[in-house]
Motif scaffolding. Structure first.
Motif: not given
Length: 295
Positions: A98, A100-101, A104, A164, A194, A198, A224-225, A240-241, A244
């Motif tokens: 994914n 987000d992973s 990060t 999150y 996303y 999502d 994600s960025e 957001l995580p 991150q």
């Protein structure tokens, strides 16, 4: 007994999403690759490819692809040991993860092995609840997922929890949430999602504020960025995580809008039970780093 030239044709078509490009990759004509698919379909007695956009394998095609990928992995690990004097060929490894992973902890996990070994990596970005489908279709050999139960022939390992929080810049908070984050103020504040698949943001807002997705507007950004950039720029709020945005939260560049309303996703790593060699090393690094960095 399978003719692996036929299986390689199926694999090339799915990977390249084109009969023409697949034929070029295998250095054969387009009619020849079509004939290989026809021959394979006759051999198994059913269709193996859905000729649509995107081109999809049928259930039978998924099983054939999964088998082919596993054989490729075994051969790639075995041949260098049998023929050490031959020039090495990069080991192709496809992993579903994914966004987000990936943004990060995942790059840190794979770097030691990718830097040390001759690997041609294919990272497939999917939603955390659908990455496992890439194992089922045979497109990937490993996956980061929120699904705990492994597919037949695979094992799952607990990585940890990804936390999150709902964030925005100070200027955005003053403009849209001066009276607090409520059902009414959320209706006028632009969010970020996303893509249409999502459901993380919509589920969060529905759970905590009883607000349907049709009652507010939301940008669609497949990065994600970019979520971080847009939130810091003060043009939207988003989930957001915490992993991150630790620096942004500490500096005040981003504000946790609802510190009492967190979202936690439990993450797992899925890999083939017979994984060995480079693939096993990669799997071990992903598990070790994931367990170390995820809360």
């Amino acid at each position: 007994m399978f003719d692996y030239k036929l299986l390689s044709a199926l694999n090339a078509i799915i990977e390249n999403q084109s009969f023409e490009l697949a034929a070029k990759k295998l250095f054969i004509s387009q009619s020849a690759i079509s004939q290989r698919i026809k021959t394979l379909e006759e051999a198994v007695g059913q269709p193996i490819v859905i000729r649509s956009q995107p081109i999809m394998p049928t259930l039978a095609g998924e099983k054939l692809l999964s088998h082919y990928k596993k054989v490729q992995q075994l051969e790639s690990e075995l041949l260098p040991n049998l023929l050490p004097e031959k020039p090495l060929k990069p080991l192709n490894i496809a992993i579903a993860v994914n966004a987000d992973s990936l943004a990060t902890w995942f790059i840190k996990a794979i770097t030691p092995v990718v830097a040390r070994e001759l690997i041609e990596l294919n990272i497939i970005i999917e939603h955390e609840n659908t990455t496992i489908d890439k194992l089922r279709s045979g497109e990937a050999i490993g996956a980061v997922s929120t699904v705990e139960s492994p597919l037949k022939g695979y094992r799952s390992f607990l990585l940890g929890k990804m936390e999150y929080c709902l964030v925005s810049s100070n200027s955005f908070k003053r403009k849209y949430f001066a009276k607090g984050v409520t059902k009414q103020t959320l209706k006028m504040a632009p969010a970020i999602s996303y893509d249409h698949k999502d459901d993380m943001h919509t589920a969060y807002i529905a759970k905590h504020f009883k607000l349907a997705a049709t009652e507010y507007y939301c940008h669609t950004v497949k990065s994600s960025e970019a979520f971080v950039g847009l939130a810091k720029a003060g043009v939207a709020y988003c989930l957001l995580p915490k992993l991150q945005i630790e620096e942004e939260l500490a500096s005040g560049a981003l504000i946790d809008l609802c510190p009492d309303k967190q979202l936690i996703r439990t993450m797992y790593w899925h890999s083939w039970v017979l994984v060995k060699g480079v693939n096993k090393s990669l799997s071990q690094e992903i598990i070790k780093t994931g367990q170390a960095l995820l809360s």
